[in-house]
Design an enzyme around this catalytic site. Structure first.
Site, mmCIF file in Angstrom:
data_model
loop_
_atom_site.group_PDB
_atom_site.id
_atom_site.type_symbol
_atom_site.label_atom_id
_atom_site.label_comp_id
_atom_site.label_asym_id
_atom_site.label_seq_id
_atom_site.Cartn_x
_atom_site.Cartn_y
_atom_site.Cartn_z
ATOM 1 N N HIS A 1 4.057 -2.608 -4.808
ATOM 2 C CA HIS A 1 4.223 -3.623 -5.853
ATOM 3 C C HIS A 1 2.892 -4.330 -6.055
ATOM 4 O O HIS A 1 2.141 -4.519 -5.093
ATOM 5 C CB HIS A 1 5.291 -4.637 -5.421
ATOM 6 N N ASP B 1 13.396 -1.660 -7.056
ATOM 7 C CA ASP B 1 13.949 -0.475 -7.714
ATOM 8 C C ASP B 1 14.346 0.638 -6.752
ATOM 9 O O ASP B 1 14.947 1.624 -7.168
ATOM 10 C CB ASP B 1 12.929 0.091 -8.718
ATOM 11 N N HIS C 1 7.387 -0.702 -16.416
ATOM 12 C CA HIS C 1 8.027 -2.000 -16.145
ATOM 13 C C HIS C 1 9.483 -1.785 -15.736
ATOM 14 O O HIS C 1 9.785 -1.703 -14.556
ATOM 15 C CB HIS C 1 7.885 -2.863 -17.400
HETATM 16 N N1 ACO Z 1 3.219 5.931 -3.392
HETATM 17 C C1 ACO Z 1 2.072 6.349 -2.805
HETATM 18 N N2 ACO Z 1 0.942 5.652 -2.752
HETATM 19 C C2 ACO Z 1 0.955 4.445 -3.340
HETATM 20 C C3 ACO Z 1 2.121 3.938 -3.969
HETATM 21 C C4 ACO Z 1 3.279 4.719 -3.978
HETATM 22 N N3 ACO Z 1 4.418 4.282 -4.545
HETATM 23 N N4 ACO Z 1 1.861 2.714 -4.476
HETATM 24 C C5 ACO Z 1 0.573 2.477 -4.179
HETATM 25 N N5 ACO Z 1 0.034 3.510 -3.486
HETATM 26 C C6 ACO Z 1 -1.329 3.588 -2.928
HETATM 27 C C7 ACO Z 1 -2.353 3.851 -4.007
HETATM 28 O O1 ACO Z 1 -2.578 5.228 -4.180
HETATM 29 C C8 ACO Z 1 -3.550 3.123 -3.451
HETATM 30 O O2 ACO Z 1 -4.092 3.907 -2.434
HETATM 31 P P1 ACO Z 1 -5.706 4.116 -2.349
HETATM 32 O O3 ACO Z 1 -6.264 2.724 -2.231
HETATM 33 O O4 ACO Z 1 -5.921 4.976 -1.165
HETATM 34 O O5 ACO Z 1 -6.077 4.788 -3.638
HETATM 35 C C9 ACO Z 1 -2.960 1.903 -2.758
HETATM 36 O O6 ACO Z 1 -1.631 2.300 -2.378
HETATM 37 C C10 ACO Z 1 -2.901 0.648 -3.630
HETATM 38 O O7 ACO Z 1 -2.128 0.959 -4.785
HETATM 39 P P2 ACO Z 1 -2.452 0.460 -6.260
HETATM 40 O O8 ACO Z 1 -2.083 1.552 -7.201
HETATM 41 O O9 ACO Z 1 -3.814 -0.131 -6.311
HETATM 42 O O10 ACO Z 1 -1.434 -0.730 -6.397
HETATM 43 P P3 ACO Z 1 -1.036 -1.457 -7.748
HETATM 44 O O11 ACO Z 1 -0.802 -2.872 -7.394
HETATM 45 O O12 ACO Z 1 -2.018 -1.179 -8.840
HETATM 46 O O13 ACO Z 1 0.303 -0.710 -8.149
HETATM 47 C C11 ACO Z 1 2.584 -0.164 -8.380
HETATM 48 C C12 ACO Z 1 1.557 -1.227 -7.926
HETATM 49 C C13 ACO Z 1 2.305 0.272 -9.826
HETATM 50 C C14 ACO Z 1 3.983 -0.788 -8.323
HETATM 51 C C15 ACO Z 1 2.474 1.048 -7.418
HETATM 52 O O14 ACO Z 1 2.737 0.627 -6.098
HETATM 53 C C16 ACO Z 1 3.422 2.180 -7.826
HETATM 54 O O15 ACO Z 1 3.060 3.000 -8.677
HETATM 55 N N6 ACO Z 1 4.651 2.238 -7.236
HETATM 56 C C17 ACO Z 1 5.612 3.237 -7.620
HETATM 57 C C18 ACO Z 1 6.314 2.837 -8.937
HETATM 58 C C19 ACO Z 1 7.306 1.717 -8.736
HETATM 59 O O16 ACO Z 1 8.123 1.738 -7.810
HETATM 60 N N7 ACO Z 1 7.265 0.724 -9.650
HETATM 61 C C20 ACO Z 1 8.199 -0.397 -9.618
HETATM 62 C C21 ACO Z 1 7.528 -1.693 -9.319
HETATM 63 S S1 ACO Z 1 8.737 -2.993 -9.185
HETATM 64 C C22 ACO Z 1 9.074 -3.432 -10.801
HETATM 65 O O17 ACO Z 1 8.340 -3.241 -11.710
HETATM 66 C C23 ACO Z 1 10.395 -4.087 -11.109
#
Ligand code: ACO
Length: 462
Positions: A322, A378, A283
């Site tokens: 996100h 972020d 988070h």
């Molecule tokens: N880098 C690389 N690939 C990614 C990323 C990333 N940052 N984020 C998502 N993907 C890919 C996943 O691997 C997935 O690919 P696939 O379908 O081929 O397996 C696809 O994009 C969809 O991603 P999900 O994980 O299903 O998306 P979800 O909505 O569950 O996750 C999250 C969102 C957790 C924010 C994710 O994008 C992530 O881990 N980002 C990096 C961490 C981050 O920056 N968090 C801050 C969020 S903002 C906040 O909380 C204030």
């Protein structure tokens, strides 16, 4: 239940009522109509679906609330596909350009922009509640020198409830207002005390002559000078960052505040639950992870190789993607505009070039385009915090300060909502049933308890 039918207005015979869902239970062949309102169905409407009279009724299963609305709210609106964020209907872009954090806090809490007189009174109230009881200072002194500042904030926000016991009268409008004022006023003081404690520096008391962000910078960085004079470019950038982080509808920490608050506990204890939830790396901790990632990439030349690693799933591009935004996070766009202003004062953070290059490459790359992965809030905020000389441990604290107003706004909405009941989910029970107690001598060991590496007591940990 019989299917409800209505005459079609065009005279073309009968049609199913539009605002309902017809469900057939294939176990029994029975058909049910469930009302649809505001694009949702009520989970309780499924309880009527039973295989026989003794059946408890059908439940819905949604462990992470991924498709469940837990409340009605008019505080914050997000359209993730279009990249829109509004507080009480006002676009975040306009608020960042024309408002201040304290005015936005008022807007979130009271639902409308204040008049000049209301704003003056609000600022006066907040400014005059920034001091904390001296015993809180002693309480902070009791932490180890290396205590995590979020842990200290969590404990001190919770401890405030013992200093203001009347806050438990949550039906009293004035008490609710006072808790809102005290929390917004005191959280920056508690955050700065935690930071100074880590450094072994004396705590700096609030300065009522300064603005809300200016006073925070003074409590953090004042040394021997008689009066700390914050740079207006830094106070403005901080104010904008705080507007951006003030609320984000039903996120993990807000849900924690509402969940704990639904027991009718006092608002300080409910806010402490919000701090605890924000502490988690999934988070509030992502901005720190971005910084560590940029450190590892080291130079712009390594960007293409790093992105190859991301595409091969060896890495994650932190600060990208996100759950809700499938477009450019509007908050990231605004932060990016303020990065240069901060660097004018602090000197440029060399990691900015790496971040800019990463963004440029990613936005042109099919892997990220197809998955709708854009920079989130972020991606750039950590660069600003680092330029302000803040250690990574403080980044989540910088998020908790402004989110306090969002938590209170949502808590106030919850406690005054007639639909509110204690939050108490159901479960799917997977354990054993109706076992008979076995005498200790007759038991067989079936599970292994984890064993510590050493039985010796480490005085540092006890
Ligand atoms: N880098 C690389 N690939 C990614 C990323 C990333 N940052 N984020 C998502 N993907 C890919 C996943 O691997 C997935 O690919 P696939 O379908 O081929 O397996 C696809 O994009 C969809 O991603 P999900 O994980 O299903 O998306 P979800 O909505 O569950 O996750 C999250 C969102 C957790 C924010 C994710 O994008 C992530 O881990 N980002 C990096 C961490 C981050 O920056 N968090 C801050 C969020 S903002 C906040 O909380 C204030």
């Amino acid at each position: 239940m019989a299917e409800e039918q209505t005459e079609r207005e065009d005279g073309g015979g009968v049609a199913t009522a539009k605002d309902s869902l017809t469900v057939t239970d294939n176990r029994t062949g029975e058909t049910y109509d469930v009302e649809i309102s505001d694009g949702t169905v009520k989970a309780m409407d499924f309880r009527q679906i039973k295989v026989d009279e003794d059946d408890f009724g059908l439940m819905t299963y949604d462990p992470a609330f991924t498709n469940t609305a837990s409340c009605r709210s008019s505080v914050c609106y997000i359209d993730g596909d279009a990249g829109i964020l509004e507080y009480r209907g006002y676009p975040i872009e306009e608020l960042c350009e024309r408002s201040t954090y304290l005015e936005v806090a008022y807007l979130l809490i009271y639902g409308e922009l204040p008049t000049q007189a209301q704003l003056d009174e609000w600022i006066f109230e907040i400014t005059h509640h920034t001091f904390v009881h001296e015993n809180i200072k002693k309480f902070v002194e009791g932490f180890r020198y290396d205590a995590h500042p979020m842990g200290m904030l969590l404990a001190t926000v919770g401890a405030l409830s013992t200093f203001y016991p009347d806050a438990k009268n949550i039906d009293d409008r004035l008490e609710r207002h006072m808790a809102a004022v005290r929390l917004i006023a005191k959280v920056p003081t508690l955050a700065a005390f935690a930071y100074r404690h880590n450094l072994g520096l004396p705590y700096v008391y609030p300065d009522n002559d300064l603005s809300y962000p200016g006073n925070f910078l003074s409590m953090m960085f004042k040394m021997t000078e008689v009066k700390y004079e914050p740079d207006p470019r830094l106070t403005r950038a901080l104010d904008v960052l705080w507007i951006l982080h003030a609320d984000h509808e039903q996120n993990c920490s807000t849900n924690a505040v509402r969940g704990v608050g639904s027991s009718q506990v006092d608002p300080y204890s409910a806010a402490a639950a919000g701090v605890a939830a924000l502490y988690g790396p999934l988070h509030g901790g992502a901005n720190e992870a971005v910084l560590r990632m940029l450190e590892r990439i080291e130079s712009v030349d390594n960007v293409p190789a790093f992105l190859d690693g991301v595409k091969n799933r060896e890495e994650r591009l932190m600060g990208f993607g996100h759950r809700v935004y499938k477009n450019y996070d509007p908050r990231a766009r605004i932060i990016k505009q303020h990065v240069d202003e901060v660097f004018e004062v602090t000197g440029k953070n060399p990691k900015l070039d790496i971040a800019t290059e990463l963004e440029k490459h990613a936005l042109e790359d099919d892997y990220f385009v197809e998955r709708k992965l854009y920079p989130n809030v972020d991606f750039y905020s950590g660069l600003i915090y680092e330029a302000l000389n803040l250690p990574p441990d403080m980044f989540t604290v910088m998020f908790a300060i402004p989110r306090t107003s969002g938590w209170i706004a949502q808590w106030l909405e919850m406690v005054t909502d007639e639909e509110t009941k204690i939050a108490r989910p159901r479960q799917i029970y997977t354990g054993a049933r109706e076992l008979s107690y076995v005498d200790i001598g007759a038991r067989e060991q079936r599970t292994e308890k984890p064993v510590a590496e050493t039985n010796l007591i480490d005085p540092a940990k006890h």
